[in-house]
Scaffold this active site. Structure first.
Site, PDB file in Angstrom:
ATOM      1  N   ARG A 100       1.014  -0.686  -0.125  1.00  0.00           N
ATOM      2  CA  ARG A 100       0.299   0.027   0.129  1.00  0.00           C
ATOM      3  C   ARG A 100       1.296   1.200  -0.216  1.00  0.00           C
ATOM      4  NH1 ARG A 100      -3.747  -1.122   5.143  1.00  0.00           N
ATOM      5  NH2 ARG A 100      -2.465  -2.749   4.795  1.00  0.00           N
ATOM      6  N   LYS A 128       8.500  -1.382   2.787  1.00  0.00           N
ATOM      7  CA  LYS A 128       8.253  -0.293   3.560  1.00  0.00           C
ATOM      8  C   LYS A 128       9.135   0.244   4.558  1.00  0.00           C
ATOM      9  CE  LYS A 128       4.315  -1.707   6.301  1.00  0.00           C
ATOM     10  NZ  LYS A 128       3.401  -1.889   6.236  1.00  0.00           N
ATOM     11  N   ASP A 134       6.782  -1.422  11.282  1.00  0.00           N
ATOM     12  CA  ASP A 134       6.765  -0.193  11.316  1.00  0.00           C
ATOM     13  C   ASP A 134       5.194   0.261  11.379  1.00  0.00           C
ATOM     14  OD1 ASP A 134       4.359  -1.537  11.412  1.00  0.00           O
ATOM     15  OD2 ASP A 134       3.494  -2.030   9.212  1.00  0.00           O
ATOM     16  N   GLY A 184      -7.126  -5.512  15.268  1.00  0.00           N
ATOM     17  CA  GLY A 184      -7.497  -6.686  16.376  1.00  0.00           C
ATOM     18  C   GLY A 184      -8.102  -6.369  17.984  1.00  0.00           C
ATOM     19  N   ASN A 201       1.280   1.953   6.945  1.00  0.00           N
ATOM     20  CA  ASN A 201       0.691   0.995   5.527  1.00  0.00           C
ATOM     21  C   ASN A 201       0.973   1.912   4.452  1.00  0.00           C
ATOM     22  OD1 ASN A 201       0.224  -1.534   7.621  1.00  0.00           O
ATOM     23  ND2 ASN A 201      -1.118   0.225   8.558  1.00  0.00           N
ATOM     24  N   ALA A 243      32.045  37.613  -2.376  1.00  0.00           N
ATOM     25  CA  ALA A 243      30.671  36.856  -2.503  1.00  0.00           C
ATOM     26  C   ALA A 243      30.568  36.275  -3.993  1.00  0.00           C
ATOM     27  CB  ALA A 243      29.564  37.725  -2.767  1.00  0.00           C
TER      28      ALA A 243
HETATM   29  C1  UD1 Z   1      -1.640  -6.446  12.814  1.00  0.00           C
HETATM   30  C2  UD1 Z   1      -2.066  -7.940  14.391  1.00  0.00           C
HETATM   31  C3  UD1 Z   1      -3.564  -6.836  15.014  1.00  0.00           C
HETATM   32  C4  UD1 Z   1      -2.933  -5.584  15.263  1.00  0.00           C
HETATM   33  C5  UD1 Z   1      -1.979  -4.751  14.471  1.00  0.00           C
HETATM   34  C6  UD1 Z   1      -1.750  -3.626  14.586  1.00  0.00           C
HETATM   35  C7  UD1 Z   1      -2.166  -9.760  14.478  1.00  0.00           C
HETATM   36  C8  UD1 Z   1      -2.156 -11.251  13.535  1.00  0.00           C
HETATM   37  N1  UD1 Z   1      -3.052  -8.874  13.648  1.00  0.00           N
HETATM   38  O1  UD1 Z   1      -2.609  -6.425  12.187  1.00  0.00           O
HETATM   39  O2  UD1 Z   1      -3.920  -7.705  16.036  1.00  0.00           O
HETATM   40  O3  UD1 Z   1      -3.753  -5.077  16.098  1.00  0.00           O
HETATM   41  O4  UD1 Z   1      -1.347  -5.104  13.653  1.00  0.00           O
HETATM   42  O5  UD1 Z   1      -1.516  -2.912  13.699  1.00  0.00           O
HETATM   43  O6  UD1 Z   1      -1.121 -10.265  14.644  1.00  0.00           O
HETATM   44  N2  UD1 Z   1       4.612  -9.683   9.103  1.00  0.00           N
HETATM   45  C9  UD1 Z   1       5.447 -10.221   8.664  1.00  0.00           C
HETATM   46  N3  UD1 Z   1       5.052 -11.679   8.259  1.00  0.00           N
HETATM   47  C10 UD1 Z   1       3.758 -12.247   8.339  1.00  0.00           C
HETATM   48  C11 UD1 Z   1       3.105 -11.577   8.291  1.00  0.00           C
HETATM   49  C12 UD1 Z   1       3.548 -10.485   9.096  1.00  0.00           C
HETATM   50  O7  UD1 Z   1       7.216 -10.319   9.513  1.00  0.00           O
HETATM   51  O8  UD1 Z   1       3.797 -13.378   7.434  1.00  0.00           O
HETATM   52  C13 UD1 Z   1       4.576  -8.508   9.809  1.00  0.00           C
HETATM   53  C14 UD1 Z   1       4.828  -7.244   9.113  1.00  0.00           C
HETATM   54  O9  UD1 Z   1       5.686  -6.754   8.368  1.00  0.00           O
HETATM   55  C15 UD1 Z   1       3.822  -6.361   9.875  1.00  0.00           C
HETATM   56  C16 UD1 Z   1       3.703  -7.409  10.835  1.00  0.00           C
HETATM   57  O10 UD1 Z   1       4.166  -8.388  11.110  1.00  0.00           O
HETATM   58  O11 UD1 Z   1       4.997  -5.346  10.060  1.00  0.00           O
HETATM   59  C17 UD1 Z   1       2.245  -7.387  10.705  1.00  0.00           C
HETATM   60  O12 UD1 Z   1       1.502  -7.292  10.086  1.00  0.00           O
HETATM   61  P1  UD1 Z   1       0.599  -7.010   9.251  1.00  0.00           P
HETATM   62  O13 UD1 Z   1       0.122  -7.862   8.214  1.00  0.00           O
HETATM   63  O14 UD1 Z   1       0.434  -5.697   9.491  1.00  0.00           O
HETATM   64  O15 UD1 Z   1      -0.356  -7.138  10.310  1.00  0.00           O
HETATM   65  P2  UD1 Z   1      -1.956  -6.331  11.132  1.00  0.00           P
HETATM   66  O16 UD1 Z   1      -3.396  -6.917  10.120  1.00  0.00           O
HETATM   67  O17 UD1 Z   1      -1.578  -5.018  10.650  1.00  0.00           O
HETATM   68 MG    MG Z   2      -0.498  -3.476   9.751  1.00  0.00          MG
END
Ligand code: UD1
Ligand code: MG
Length: 455
Positions: free
Chosen positions: A18, A25, A111, A147, A233, A369
């Site tokens: 995004r 990112k 992030d 969450g 994001n 100058a």
């Molecule tokens: C996550 C939380 C959510 C919380 C929110 C806060 C989970 C399942 N959910 O959701 O409860 O409210 O953050 O911002 O934890 N990442 C990886 N590998 C993966 C997936 C994610 O490295 O396979 C990293 C992403 O780069 C990021 C972080 O984990 O830095 C969070 O992942 P993201 O997909 O942003 O989770 P959210 O849906 O925002």
């Molecule tokens: Mg997130």
């Protein structure tokens, strides 16, 4: 009692689609520093040897992220998550580090750059008082997408992802910030039990809470402000985080005694350092790597990056100090002057309309100058060396490589292509009219021991 050891795992394997950028990112910047560097900077200080290990989980094609990690925290271990199967899956990419068994396991997202060291300390304090899991929570103005924290009788019982939440749960505004702390001796056992039976078929780290409770461990919420846990994001969120960070940096500068006449117009970097009695006028932009010593004044509309500014020096208005600039005490850089890789010793004056690059200017020299150091011949960069107490007349071109001796006088309009010895008078490639007269008058004044004035 010995201090508790820690392992901090920062998750940064996301693509950041995004952001609509070709750059990963976590390498985007806030206050002149990558998002990742901010998070790594807030993690418990130290190294694995001193009981504060650090691990970062990155994506398979993230060479640039790995480089940034070794630049900011050379002691950090990097792990690669080959497939993005969820936050719990990402944590397990660092299984080897977790298996070493630190007392406290901290998980943070790459992030979330506004997170503070104090918050990590609060989560660790909860573990110390017996919690198996501590989750950072916040009250969201708009909880959509986060969450939700399910709390019963003051105890955290579960976390429900937005996509899997009922209307009733979605009405809860207490949200998961994403930062969690685990009892390090139980963490692996808990996280390995997490499955992917949810709407996205992902391994959700948040499921750790219910699992820990089933194992008889206590889970607690530590609350913080929404500002501290803003996740990035999109570019709009990046801009919001920048404004929160700038507000913090300005407050910190004011608290440290810096005079900011119009703080909201001054942009600082996370690593800007100030001495006492520094004054910064409105509309100044300071990038990374800048130090400003006691009593220096930065006038309006100046732009400064990777530069050190000496005591009582004066910069601007409208000056541009580029990387590698070093101003000695009392040096003066005036309007429409650009410097780069330039050491200007104490008392040097470059007051108007000049470019001084790849240069060393000795103490108390006066650069008139319109002086230009012609540092580039179309192939490579060359150095200009100017000795102490030299006087360079207006509108002179110093064609590098070239040495101007100490105390030398360059007549205005000169194009200097050969070295000028100490105390010599040089007037090159310019009509001999007034300029020689100027040179003679200068020498007369100098022998009468009066310092030259103006530039
Ligand atoms: C996550 C939380 C959510 C919380 C929110 C806060 C989970 C399942 N959910 O959701 O409860 O409210 O953050 O911002 O934890 N990442 C990886 N590998 C993966 C997936 C994610 O490295 O396979 C990293 C992403 O780069 C990021 C972080 O984990 O830095 C969070 O992942 P993201 O997909 O942003 O989770 P959210 O849906 O925002
Ligand atoms: Mg997130």
């Amino acid at each position: 009692m010995t201090a508790r050891t820690s392992l901090t795992i920062v998750l940064a394997a996301g693509e950041g689609t995004r952001m609509r950028s070709s750059m990963p990112k976590v390498l985007h910047q806030v206050a002149g520093q990558s998002l990742l560097a901010h998070v790594l900077g807030a993690a418990p200080k130290g190294t694995e040897r001193t009981g504060a290990a650090l691990a970062v989980v990155i994506g398979p094609d993230h060479q640039a992220v790995a480089q940034e990690i070794s630049r900011v925290r050379p002691d950090a271990k990097t792990f690669i998550q080959r497939e993005r199967l969820g936050t719990a899956h990402a944590v397990l990419a660092a299984r080897d580090a977790i298996a070493r068994g630190a007392d406290d396991l901290l998980i943070a997202f790459g992030d979330t750059p506004l997170i503070s060291a104090a918050t990590f300390a609060r989560l660790r304090a909860a573990l110390k008082s017996g919690a198996g899991v501590a989750v950072l929570g916040f009250r969201a103005v708009d909880p959509t997408g986060y969450g939700r924290l399910l709390v019963e009788g003051g105890r955290l019982v579960d976390i429900r992802e937005h996509a899997d939440a009922s209307a009733e749960v979605r009405a809860i505004t207490l949200c998961n910030a994403g930062v969690m702390a685990f009892d390090g001796r139980r963490a692996l056992e808990i996280i390995e039990k997490i499955g992917n039976a949810n709407s996205k078929r992902e391994y959700y780290l948040v499921d750790a809470v219910a699992i820990a409770r089933q194992m008889g461990l206590e889970a607690v919420v530590i609350e913080t402000s929404e500002d501290e846990v803003r996740g990035i994001n999109t570019k709009a969120q990046l801009a919001e985080a920048e404004s929160v960070m700038q507000a913090r940096l300005r407050q910190a500068a004011l608290a440290a005694g810096v005079t900011l006449i119009a703080p909201e117009t001054v942009y600082l970097a996370a690593d800007t350092s100030f001495g006492n009695d520094v004054v910064i006028e409105p509309f100044v932009v300071i990038g990374p790597g800048v130090s400003i010593a006691d009593g220096a004044v930065i006038h309006s509309f100046s732009h400064i990056v990777q530069a050190s500014i000496g005591k009582k020096a004066s910069v601007g208005p409208y000056a541009r100090l580029r990387p590698g600039t070093s101003l000695g005490d009392g040096a003066r850089i005036g309007n429409f002057v650009e410097t780069k890789a330039a050491i200007l010793e104490a008392g040097v004056k470059v007051n108007h309309l000049s470019y001084i690059g790849d240069a060393h200017v000795g103490a108390n020299s006066n650069i008139g100058a319109g002086t230009i150091t012609c540092n580039y011949d179309g192939f490579s960069k060359h150095k200009t060396m100017i000795g102490a107490g030299a006087f360079v007349g207006t509108n002179s071109s110093l064609v590098a490589p070239v040495n101007i001796g100490a105390g030398a006088y360059i007549g205005s309009g000169s194009v200097i292509t050969k070295d000028v010895p100490d105390d010599a008078l040089a007037v090159e490639r310019s009509p001999q009219t007034n300029r020689e007269g100027g040179a003679k008058r200068y020498r007369e004044l100098k022998t009468r021991d009066k310092p030259p004035k103006g530039g």
